[in-house]
Design an enzyme around this catalytic site. Structure first.
Site, short mmCIF file in Angstrom:
data_model
loop_
_atom_site.label_atom_id
_atom_site.label_comp_id
_atom_site.label_asym_id
_atom_site.label_seq_id
_atom_site.Cartn_x
_atom_site.Cartn_y
_atom_site.Cartn_z
N SER A 191 -4.20 -2.26 -0.21
CA SER A 191 -4.51 -0.85 0.06
C SER A 191 -4.37 -0.06 -1.11
O SER A 191 -5.22 -0.29 -1.95
CB SER A 191 -3.60 -0.49 1.32
OG SER A 191 -3.73 0.76 1.68
N GLY A 242 0.94 -1.15 0.07
CA GLY A 242 0.02 -0.08 0.11
C GLY A 242 0.74 1.25 -0.05
O GLY A 242 1.90 1.22 -0.29
N GLY A 243 0.34 2.41 0.26
CA GLY A 243 0.93 3.86 0.39
C GLY A 243 0.18 4.87 0.65
O GLY A 243 -1.01 4.82 1.10
N ALA A 273 -7.89 -5.34 0.93
CA ALA A 273 -7.68 -4.60 2.30
C ALA A 273 -7.27 -3.17 2.00
O ALA A 273 -6.23 -2.83 2.23
CB ALA A 273 -6.56 -5.29 3.04
N PRO A 314 -9.01 2.93 3.80
CA PRO A 314 -8.14 4.06 4.14
C PRO A 314 -7.65 4.11 5.26
O PRO A 314 -8.22 3.83 6.17
CB PRO A 314 -8.97 5.25 3.77
CG PRO A 314 -10.40 4.80 4.17
CD PRO A 314 -10.40 3.46 3.54
N LYS A 316 -16.73 10.40 6.03
CA LYS A 316 -16.25 11.17 4.70
C LYS A 316 -15.24 10.62 4.06
O LYS A 316 -15.03 10.35 2.86
CB LYS A 316 -15.93 12.55 5.05
CG LYS A 316 -17.24 13.28 5.61
CD LYS A 316 -16.97 14.75 6.07
CE LYS A 316 -17.87 15.66 6.26
NZ LYS A 316 -17.60 17.06 6.46
#
Length: 414
Positions: A75, A42-43, A97, A100, A114
């Site tokens: 992610s 992810g990142g 997965a 956020p 949000k």
């Protein structure tokens, strides 16, 4: 030919720059398509969105291939995979997965909704554009679901499951792909592959964008600056420290940094310096360790494990820094404060031996530290008596009788 790029590790701005160059070079070389081999935990959201925009608007087909076996697409990687014209995976990989990650303090209530809704809307729009499983895409964000390569193919998340790059190339032949400018039929049979290697600059900045590396650079930079101030003119520590600090702050620009953590780290160094200059034998050192430790933990304001500073690195840095300043700098400042042993200040207070009688207001001779000196006194002092140096005026010493409890420092050698 077919261009091949490798996107490995954390998704950050240097990774986005690499993807941009790979797409531009592939378009310039008139490649049949670009295959991006992906393996990521992810990142960062901004970098991920930049990459997905590049892929969505590419003029040539972009195939994202989760590879090799054992790789993951988690992610931010899920968004990138779904944005591809053709998505593929190797057996033994997984995808999902995509919830956020909260930056800074825990996101709850309305703000959490949000952030989550924004991510859901974004991934659904991507999935719909590419004809992928929109429902699963939403669950990947809301419920952090993850599936294997086989399940991904069955659920309509990917288009191809290939054991290796050559098998993928063969599977692409004859497929129709709609880019932003045209609809193309891929002719990959018999095509050669051309790797687009990352440049030294891209590899270098990708490495220093690692939170642990950035943290180490910050520590080295602060050490170097402090050493330069404690040893003016040494040059190397100052130059090395300055470069390390600049690189550290460049890394912080790429990462979600909590500058309160930076402030605590600097405060910790300040407390260690105060301990070295004016030893309190405890309070300042404890405060320095606490400030440095808290600052190190708070430095990266993201909860994702792959973006955290390695805890072992923090422990080593705190222990070494504490030891360095409490012991080494203490020795340095002690040396700076030590009474001179040469010159006028060094001779004052030392003990010598009268070698030529000293009478009231009449000079005699004193032998001290291997030297003969003219000497005066407010009394008469006989040859052989020990005297203490009170002051030095020009080449004449003012002395007084002394009965020292230590050995005479001036010994005449014959």
């Amino acid at each position: 030919h077919i261009s091949v790029a490798k996107l490995e590790g954390v998704i950050h701005p240097p990774a986005a720059e690499y993807v941009l160059r790979a797409i531009e070079q592939s378009e310039k070389d008139k490649s049949e398509c670009l295959i991006i081999e992906l393996d990521t935990p992810g990142g960062l959201d901004d970098a991920m969105r930049e990459i997905t925009k590049l892929i969505l608007n590419a003029k040539i087909p972009v195939i994202v291939y989760v590879h090799p076996s054992g790789a993951r697409c988690a992610s931010a990687g899920v968004f990138i995979l779904l944005s591809a014209h053709i998505a593929a995976m190797t057996p033994g990989t997984n995808v999902g997965a995509a919830h956020p990650v909260a930056m800074g303090q825990k996101i709850e209530g309305e703000m959490k909704d949000k952030v989550e809704n924004d991510a859901v809307a974004y991934i659904k729009s991507i999935a719909k554009k590419r004809g992928k499983n929109v429902k699963w895409a939403e669950e990947a964000v809301r419920k952090s679901v993850s599936v294997t390569d086989e399940e991904a193919l069955e659920l309509g998340i990917i288009d191809i499951r290939a054991n290796n790059l050559q098998e993928l190339v063969d599977s692409l032949d004859g497929r129709s792909v709609a880019t932003e400018t045209d609809t193309l039929i891929l002719h990959t049979k018999g095509s050669t592959t051309k790797s687009i290697e990352s440049t030294f600059k891209e590899r270098f900045f990708s490495k220093i964008a690692n939170p642990t590396i950035a943290y180490i650079l910050l520590m080295l930079g602060l050490w170097g600056i402090i050493l330069e101030f404690s040893h003016p003119g040494a040059t190397f520590p100052g130059v090395f420290g300055g470069i390390s600090l600049i690189l550290a702050f460049y890394s912080f620009h790429l990462l979600p940094i909590n500058y309160a953590g930076v402030g605590l780290i600097i405060l910790g160094f300040g407390l260690f310096i105060l301990e070295a200059i004016t030893p309190t034998y405890g309070p300042l050192s404890i405060g320095g360790v606490a400030s440095l430790t808290l600052g190190s933990i708070m430095l990266v304001r993201v909860k994702a494990e792959f973006l955290q500073i390695d805890r072992i690195a923090i422990i080593i840095a705190v222990v070494l820094t504490g030891s360095f300043f409490v012991f080494v700098l203490y020795k340095i400042f002690s040396t700076m404060k030590r009474k001179p042993i040469t010159g006028k200040r060094g001779l004052t207070g030392q003990i010598g031996v009268v070698r030529e009688k000293i009478e009231l207001n009449k000079e005699g001779k004193v032998f001290i530290v291997g030297e003969w000196w003219n000497a005066i006194a407010d009394e008469t002092i006989e040859v052989g008596e020990k005297v203490k140096i009170i002051a030095i005026e020009g080449l004449t010493m003012k002395v007084s009788k002394s009965v020292p409890t230590q050995n005479v420092s001036g010994i005449e050698h014959k």
